[in-house]
Design an enzyme around this catalytic site. Structure first.
Site, PDB file in Angstrom:
ATOM      1  NE  ARG A  16      -2.433  -1.358   3.430  1.00  0.00           N
ATOM      2  CZ  ARG A  16      -2.878  -1.100   4.650  1.00  0.00           C
ATOM      3  NH1 ARG A  16      -3.977  -0.387   4.795  1.00  0.00           N
ATOM      4  NH2 ARG A  16      -2.246  -1.533   5.702  1.00  0.00           N
ATOM      5  CE  LYS A  19      -4.192   3.272   4.288  1.00  0.00           C
ATOM      6  NZ  LYS A  19      -5.554   3.797   4.085  1.00  0.00           N
ATOM      7  CB  ILE A 448     -26.704   2.191  13.829  1.00  0.00           C
ATOM      8  CG1 ILE A 448     -27.727   3.255  13.437  1.00  0.00           C
ATOM      9  CG2 ILE A 448     -26.609   1.160  12.726  1.00  0.00           C
ATOM     10  CD1 ILE A 448     -29.171   2.771  13.404  1.00  0.00           C
ATOM     11  CB  SER A 450     -20.003   0.914  16.196  1.00  0.00           C
ATOM     12  OG  SER A 450     -20.389   1.798  15.187  1.00  0.00           O
ATOM     13  CB  CYS A 533      -6.984  -0.646   0.721  1.00  0.00           C
ATOM     14  SG  CYS A 533      -5.874   0.307  -0.304  1.00  0.00           S
ATOM     15  CG  HIS A 658     -28.190  -0.251   9.974  1.00  0.00           C
ATOM     16  ND1 HIS A 658     -28.750   1.003   9.879  1.00  0.00           N
ATOM     17  CD2 HIS A 658     -26.906  -0.121   9.551  1.00  0.00           C
ATOM     18  CE1 HIS A 658     -27.832   1.845   9.428  1.00  0.00           C
ATOM     19  NE2 HIS A 658     -26.710   1.193   9.217  1.00  0.00           N
ATOM     20  CG  HIS A 711     -20.878   9.506   6.692  1.00  0.00           C
ATOM     21  ND1 HIS A 711     -22.191   9.190   6.432  1.00  0.00           N
ATOM     22  CD2 HIS A 711     -20.188   8.351   6.604  1.00  0.00           C
ATOM     23  CE1 HIS A 711     -22.272   7.893   6.174  1.00  0.00           C
ATOM     24  NE2 HIS A 711     -21.080   7.369   6.275  1.00  0.00           N
ATOM     25  CB  CYS A 743     -24.448   4.688   9.781  1.00  0.00           C
ATOM     26  SG  CYS A 743     -23.612   3.135   9.384  1.00  0.00           S
TER      27      CYS A 743
HETATM   28  N1  GLN Z   1     -23.733  -2.100  13.563  1.00  0.00           N
HETATM   29  C1  GLN Z   1     -22.764  -1.492  12.712  1.00  0.00           C
HETATM   30  C2  GLN Z   1     -22.197  -0.246  13.374  1.00  0.00           C
HETATM   31  O1  GLN Z   1     -22.897   0.421  14.038  1.00  0.00           O
HETATM   32  C3  GLN Z   1     -23.373  -1.111  11.386  1.00  0.00           C
HETATM   33  C4  GLN Z   1     -22.347  -0.550  10.455  1.00  0.00           C
HETATM   34  C5  GLN Z   1     -22.844  -0.341   9.047  1.00  0.00           C
HETATM   35  O2  GLN Z   1     -24.027  -0.293   8.789  1.00  0.00           O
HETATM   36  N2  GLN Z   1     -21.954  -0.168   8.103  1.00  0.00           N
HETATM   37  O3  GLN Z   1     -21.057   0.087  13.199  1.00  0.00           O
HETATM   38 ZN    ZN Z   2     -24.933   1.745   8.402  1.00  0.00          ZN
END
Ligand code: GLN
Ligand code: ZN
Length: 771
Positions: A16, A19, A448, A450, A533, A658, A711, A743
């Site tokens: 890499r 990168k 969601i 994490s 990557c 999800h 994000h 997310c």
């Molecule tokens: N359960 C995962 C998290 O919360 C879902 C991640 C995802 O949807 N890419 O990180």
């Molecule tokens: Zn997600």
């Protein structure tokens, strides 16, 4: 004599290198000269790797993305970066990555620069998946005013560099029709109307290459393996009739699938040669022989450029030899597509299980296979008897390996019946029982899965992997993190809690590491976008689950709170779609094995008292085939696999799923068919309009439309969330709505997560009073 060539080589480097060079440059820790030196070094090495080929791709190297390169070559830059006067490479990165106003100010030379160019922040170009791969390209932008102007310097420089190294160069460019099709008309302009002025620029480019003495140019038109309407077919004819006066011979390259009803069109475009993917589109080949004019070269992609398995050389030769006889010098051999989609070199893998390793081929090894095939055709199989024997031995060992074949797993798959995918009762009855048990308020809040992956977590994990932290110490560290997450969530007042996924490096790798039938490479990196990557795990054998994978962490978390704790799993379709998968059985068969293994985990969680279980299917949509005609078959088995995984539970157990994307319109019936009690989705950026796809009739169960974009570091306001949820409530009955982020929160910091979730919980409280 059959000629060998390659369509493209991975550019990221076996270690890499690209990168790290890119990221150092972006951080301002290295100079542009350093970056360019790394690029030149990689190109030289990669050309050396390909030296045995008859023709070597040039121009496939990219500092970010080959489609963005093409946009620059064609002078098609978004208006927002035009007029920038710095180094072209910096402008290129500006389109690739965007630039926030703050960064722009901080980084710009004395502010004057920012003023001069009004450079107060530039939005990045949109990124999307390159056909059905996991590579993402920067979407070309068009408006009715778009004008093209040739800027061939990058390609010419790489050509000169290659020539100086004695490389038998074949420049590679994205073809005009695919280029237009991949782009987006920002003002809704008719993209095909731009073709007429795009073609002269392509012609100029080809003429420049001819002037440099180039004989062959590879012009990529993978669009030909998709369903085309009459206008786009016509565009192909227009384009290639326009370009036929140009001097270089064109090798029109198609890949990733079958030409099917485009075969006639592809065969008859006025070019000198056609490349087809003889792995995914093998059925095209025989009919093509009849269609192809007698002067044309036919390049067959016989080594799979999308997976990591050794080619069955003898079987390939059995198929190829009669074709070679018919085609003679008109036959070329190549990988099926650019090798961009596979890791660079198996020789780097020192820790990979020796058996599994002997079954694999990465980019370098694939070129060796190609050389063997060509020699066998040119000189007879005896000339490569040794290579063929070694290949056969490896394949035979793989076929017979007890690590690949587990009769108990095959028997369990054979026993799958419709019953396995059915819940005990219909949604309405389940929902009532779950409500009685869980006693959640209206607009329940959750996350969601994490929580921030802090540096302490990462450190504990790497110490544990390196053997410097023992199992007990690792467990203590993870328990401390879980406890922290639970306390924070209780303080925030969330309704359904999560344990935070501290113990997971990656949502697929975590499960793969605990399942039989998976192997992991050390350096099997594949470019996803820019410097990013992925290292897909290798699904090589029948899948089984020796022991529970998540139960201990989840029950520990549940023991800390009286609120319901969500069990957190990755679904079978997502695990499959983010892995390198077996080529000795259909994807659906591998997916069913995964489904049974994760189902056992679901049932173990339920048995352990977990009342809510989320099964993530983040990558379900990604697996959609290139042609719409094939969607139903995929969705049928994918949804069946999810149902097998999820639906063995009692009515009282609430199943969540999800999905982190926002296009559902075309697959909503299948999503509804999954019959999860609750689905959480990404919606915040689409202003809830996407919920139109889910309105009352189309989606009967509960929905958590994401209320803020994870994000972004921005903290959403309560009012904003309330506003979004009210819009949601216009489309979905309020009693079926949940409140959650878009997310998982693992990439954020706690100091961002806490205020954001405070706003979210406050918004839910307001909603309970107001709606
Ligand atoms: N359960 C995962 C998290 O919360 C879902 C991640 C995802 O949807 N890419 O990180
Ligand atoms: Zn997600």
């Amino acid at each position: 004599m059959v000629i060998t060539h390659n369509l493209g080589y991975p550019r990221i480097g076996a270690r890499r290198e690209l990168k790290f060079a890119l990221e150092a440059y972006w951080r301002g820790q290295s100079s542009q000269a350093d970056l360019l030196a790394t690029g030149a070094d990689l190109r030289a090495r990669h050309w050396a790797d390909q030296a045995a080929l008859g023709l070597v791709p040039v121009g496939d190297f990219s500092y970010y993305d080959q489609v963005l390169d093409m946009s620059f070559t064609l002078g098609n830059l978004p208006e927002r970066v035009q007029g920038f006067q710095g180094a072209e490479l910096d402008n290129y990165f500006r389109v690739a990555r965007g630039r926030s106003a703050a960064v722009a100010e901080a980084a710009c030379c004395g502010g004057a620069h920012a003023e001069k160019h009004g450079d107060g922040g530039v939005a990045a170009g949109e990124m999307t998946k390159w056909f059905d791969t996991n590579y993402h390209y920067i979407v070309p932008e068009f408006t009715a005013q778009t004008r093209f102007a040739l800027n061939p310097e990058r390609l010419l420089a790489q050509l000169a560099e290659a020539r100086a190294q004695g490389v038998k160069a074949k420049p590679v460019i994205v073809g005009p029709v695919t280029y237009l099709a991949l782009g987006k008309a920002k003002d809704g302009a008719e993209k095909l109307a731009l073709l007429e002025q795009l073609l002269p620029v392509y012609a100029q480019l080809l003429d420049r290459l001819a002037a440099e003495g180039v004989e062959w140019v590879q012009i990529d038109e993978p669009l030909l393996v998709t369903e085309l309407d009459a206008d786009w077919r016509h565009a192909f004819n227009t384009a290639y009739h326009h370009l036929k006066i140009c001097k270089p011979k064109l090798l029109l390259a198609t890949y990733f699938g079958q030409l099917k009803d485009n075969a006639h069109l592809a065969a008859n475009l006025p070019v000198a040669g056609l490349h087809v993917d003889a792995i995914n589109g093998r059925e095209d080949v025989l009919p093509l022989l009849g269609l192809l004019p007698a002067h044309k070269v036919l390049s067959l992609g016989v080594v799979n450029g999308r997976n990591i398995w050794k080619t069955d050389l003898a079987a390939t030769l059995d198929w190829l030899e009669p074709l070679a006889e018919r085609l003679g010098d008109r036959l070329w051999l190549a990988p099926s597509c650019s090798l961009l989609h596979v890791p660079v070199d198996l020789a780097s893998e020192e820790r990979l299980d020796a058996n599994v390793r002997s079954w694999l081929a990465f980019a370098r090894q694939k070129l060796d296979e190609l050389a063997v095939l060509a020699r066998a055709i040119n000189e007879g199989r005896d000339a490569v008897a040794q290579e063929l024997a070694t290949n056969q031995a490896a394949l035979a060992a793989r076929r017979a390996s007890p690590r690949v074949h587990n009769p108990a797993v095959k028997a369990a798959v054979a026993r799958i019946d419709a019953q396995l995918g059915l819940r005990e009762s219909a949604y309405a009855q389940r929902a009532a029982k779950q409500a009685a048990l869980l006693k959640l308020p209206a607009f329940p809040t959750t996350t969601i899965g994490s929580f921030p992956q802090t540096s302490e977590i990462r450190q504990a994990r790497s110490e544990f992997k390196a053997g410097r932290l023992d199992a007990a110490g690792y467990q203590r560290a993870m328990h401390a993190e879980i406890e922290r997450s639970v306390r924070e969530q209780e303080t925030l007042g969330l309704d359904v809690l999560v344990h935070g996924e501290a113990e997971r490096n990656d949502m697929v790798e975590y499960f793969g590491e605990q399942l039989e039938g998976y192997a992991f490479s050390q350096f099997g990196w594949v470019q996803s976008y820019g410097s990013r990557c992925v290292k897909p795990p290798i699904l090589f054998g029948d899948i089984s689950r020796p022991q529970p994978m998540t139960v201990a962490w989840t029950t520990f978390a549940q023991s800390l709170t009286s609120k319901p704790m969500k069990g957190m799993l990755t679904g079978p379709v997502t695990i499959l779609n983010w892995s390198f998968v077996r080529d000795d059985q259909p994807r659906a068969a591998s997916c069913k094995q995964l489904a049974l293994a994760i189902r056992d985990e679901v049932l173990d969680l339920e048995r352990a008292g977990v009342r809510v279980i989320q099964i993530d299917e983040a990558a379900l949509r990604e697996g959609l085939p290139l042609r719409r005609a094939d969607w139903k078959t995929y969705l049928d088995w994918a949804i069946e696999c999810f149902r097998i995984t999820a639906n063995g539970v009692r009515d009282e157990t609430q199943i969540h799923t999800h999905m982190c994307y926002s296009e559902f319109n075309d697959i909503i019936a299948s999503i509804a068919d999954m019959d999860a009690d609750v689905i959480t989705i990404e919606t915040s950026r689409s202003d809830m309009e996407l919920l139109d796809a889910f309105n009352d009739f189309k989606y009967p169960n509960q929905i958590g439309p994401g209320v803020y974009d994870i994000h972004s570091p921005n903290i959403p306001t309560q009012q904003h969330i309330v506003g979004l949820m009210k819009k949601a409530a216009e489309r979905i009955p309020p009693e079926r709505l949940w409140v959650n982020p878009d997310c998982g929160l693992k990439t954020r910091n706690w100091h961002e997560v806490i205020p954001a979730l405070e706003q979210m919980v406050a918004a839910a409280k307001t909603l309970r009073n107001e709606v």
